[in-house]
Design an enzyme around this catalytic site. Structure first.
Site, PDB file in Angstrom:
ATOM      1  N   HIS A 270       0.833  -1.208   0.000  1.00 47.07           N
ATOM      2  CA  HIS A 270       0.000   0.000   0.000  1.00 47.07           C
ATOM      3  C   HIS A 270       0.871   1.263   0.000  1.00 47.07           C
ATOM      4  CE1 HIS A 270      -3.735   2.251   1.200  1.00 47.07           C
ATOM      5  NE2 HIS A 270      -2.834   3.092   1.673  1.00 47.07           N
ATOM      6  N   GLU A 271       1.776   1.340   0.959  1.00 47.20           N
ATOM      7  CA  GLU A 271       2.608   2.550   1.056  1.00 47.20           C
ATOM      8  C   GLU A 271       3.534   2.670  -0.153  1.00 47.20           C
ATOM      9  OE1 GLU A 271       1.706   4.773   3.027  1.00 47.20           O
ATOM     10  OE2 GLU A 271       0.414   3.515   4.288  1.00 47.20           O
ATOM     11  N   HIS A 274       1.732   4.566  -2.798  1.00 47.81           N
ATOM     12  CA  HIS A 274       1.829   6.019  -2.584  1.00 47.81           C
ATOM     13  C   HIS A 274       3.228   6.497  -2.998  1.00 47.81           C
ATOM     14  CE1 HIS A 274      -1.965   6.716  -0.564  1.00 47.81           C
ATOM     15  NE2 HIS A 274      -1.714   5.839   0.391  1.00 47.81           N
ATOM     16  N   GLU A 300      -4.833   7.641  -3.159  1.00 50.73           N
ATOM     17  CA  GLU A 300      -5.300   6.375  -2.597  1.00 50.73           C
ATOM     18  C   GLU A 300      -5.570   5.355  -3.714  1.00 50.73           C
ATOM     19  OE1 GLU A 300      -4.881   6.343   0.507  1.00 50.73           O
ATOM     20  OE2 GLU A 300      -5.798   4.460   1.100  1.00 50.73           O
TER      21      GLU A 300
END
Ligand code: ZN
Length: 509
Positions: A270-271, A274, A300
């Site tokens: 997830h990170e 980003h 997101e």
């Protein structure tokens, strides 16, 4: 037309503003990773000083004058030229910064520090009464903040429009309400159908899985995704985040649980999503208003794409499951790929947003979005929030929080900031992630079969060329239009969820 001297002067002044912001980001990153507790008081002061200096740079009337003088130059340029975009976005940031009186900013900031501290001690005690007065004040501040922002855009129709427009530039209450209603109508029956199925057994994920081994695996994967460790690093923290100091230094943080396989790995994916967005932005945009992701929702969409659409797909694990089994041979030896895939995609209506699966997650967000609206509109009183919260959870998810700790007091957001515009970005991200991915598949139908071979270059390259490189040049609706040729659309997400979970749960829908 050649760039007038004012253009370079504006660039120079704004670069100083962004340099101060980046310095604050380094201090903030350190605070959340390695700073000893003894550093807290001085760090808060240092961040305050830097923030104040940055604010002074940005709101300097000289900036406003330069922006005025640059209007003819801006109008002579194509809308999507880097120069025109620079001036356009700089003007908007200047307007936002100058609309809010500094005394108000300070008052809110003092209130927030206190409200957060009260919440942090009242939540474990289930003491909603202790936070009630603060929350009422926060609501009042939120309304005033929205009022200050009204002149920003003449198209605002709702008090929350401005509050949404800040994190999700270009989005409005109407748009969000429309797509959320459509999505909710599709999700509620899907959740209901899944609830009637035999629950998926994921108990084997809760064994001893040494965190360092989980992280080594996750690091290898995100490098394959495209996250560049020459221009980034990963460190442990309590609440994972990604942070950008420049295009050449975009860091991610993660938390891992030694007794659960999954959260640390998926949080890393997830990170990294980003982080890849920020690393992929045109280097020339560094220290300019274009040098960052364009909106909360678009940001997101990238984290969710890599975490869920790629990282929780069957194709991905067709390639990686054998490797994971060799890292944890005892724990996973009797677990088939099918069983593992079902376990990491288990759907279970629950009370806690951050632990929710892909299907129920968006229902948690809609509850919060609707309550933000109702609170701001005065249709719901703060004192009635816990009860309203419970009723809505029972209605939408079929579960009722036993106490406010896991109900209305669950998320830090309203206790560490303002009410309004805080949550919609998460679901906009899920919608956009599916929409962008579907568009990528139209030009590159080979992407899923590449994922099944552990190859991500085509997908990464498409995202970089179509989304990442532009930074904040286009607001969210403009970007969606450019990339997909249409507007925000829930259908790709609905199709994705129905097809994936219909198969996992053998549904006939
Ligand atoms: Zn995120």
């Amino acid at each position: 037309m050649e760039a007038p001297a004012q253009f370079n002067e504006l660039k120079k002044r704004l670069a100083e503003y962004y340099d101060l912001n980046s310095a604050s980001a380094v201090l903030g990153w350190d605070q959340a990773t390695y700073m000893p507790p003894g550093g807290a008081a001085a760090r808060a002061r240092q961040l305050g000083t830097l923030g104040k200096l940055a604010q002074e740079k940005l709101t300097d009337p000289a900036i406003g004058k330069l922006l005025d003088e640059l209007r003819p130059y801006e109008e002579s340029l194509a809308y999507d030229s880097d120069e025109a975009s620079f001036i356009r976005v700089a003007r908007r940031n200047y307007q936002i910064a100058t609309l809010i009186p500094p005394a108000f900013v300070e008052e809110v900031s003092n209130h927030t520090v206190m409200a957060y501290q009260t919440w942090a001690s009242a939540r474990p005690e289930n003491n909603f009464a202790a936070v009630r007065d603060n929350l009422e004040k926060t609501l009042d501040y939120s309304r005033r903040y929205a009022e200050y922002l009204q002149p920003l855009d003449s198209s605002y129709q709702h008090i929350m429009d401005a509050l949404i427009d800040l994190p999700d530039y270009g989005m409005r209450v109407d748009t969000v309400q429309g797509v959320f209603a459509e999505l909710r109508a599709a999700l509620v029956p899907l959740v209901k159908a899944i609830k009637e199925c035999e629950p998926v057994d994921d108990s084997f994920l809760y064994q001893s899985f040494p965190g360092d081994k989980q992280m080594a695996f996750a690091r290898e994967v995100i490098q394959k995704f495209g996250y560049d460790f020459q221009r980034g690093r990963q460190d442990p923290t309590h609440h994972p985040f990604a942070t950008r100091f420049s295009a050449g230094d975009v860091r991610i943080t993660t938390r891992v649980d030694d007794h659960h396989l999954g959260d640390g790995v998926f949080a890393t994916f997830h990170e990294a999503g980003h982080g890849m967005y920020e690393q992929g932005i045109n280097v020339d945009f560094d220290a300019t208003p274009l040098g960052g992701g364009t909106s909360a929702g678009v940001h997101e969409s990238q984290s969710r794409t890599w975490e869920n659409i790629v990282g929780r797909s069957y194709a991905f694990w067709e390639h990686y499951y054998a490797q994971l089994q060799s890292i944890f041979p005892d724990q996973l030896k009797n677990i088939s790929l099918e069983k593992f895939y079902r376990a990491i995609n288990k759907v279970e209506p629950s009370l806690i947003r951050v632990k929710a699966d892909e299907v129920t997650y968006n229902l948690h967000i809609m509850v919060r979005f609707d309550f933000e609206l109702a609170l701001l509109e005065g249709k719901l009183a703060v004192k009635d929030l816990p009860e309203a919260w419970n009723a809505r959870y029972q209605g939408d998810l079929g579960v009722t929080p036993p106490d406010p700790k896991d109900g209305a007091m669950q998320d830090v957001h309203w206790f560490a900031g303002l009410i309004g515009g805080v949550f919609q970005g998460y679901t906009l991200g899920n919608i956009l992630g599916a929409q962008f991915y579907q568009t990528a598949l139209k030009s590159h139908p080979e992407i899923p079969s590449e994922i099944a071979q552990g190859k991500f270059d085509t997908l990464y390259g498409w995202l970089r060329d179509n989304i990442y490189q532009h930074g904040s040049k286009y607001n969210a609706p403009e970007l969606i239009q450019r990339v997909t040729g249409g507007s925000l659309d829930v259908q790709p997400l609905v199709n994705y969820l129905y097809s994936k979970y219909g198969e996992i749960y053998h549904l006939n829908m």
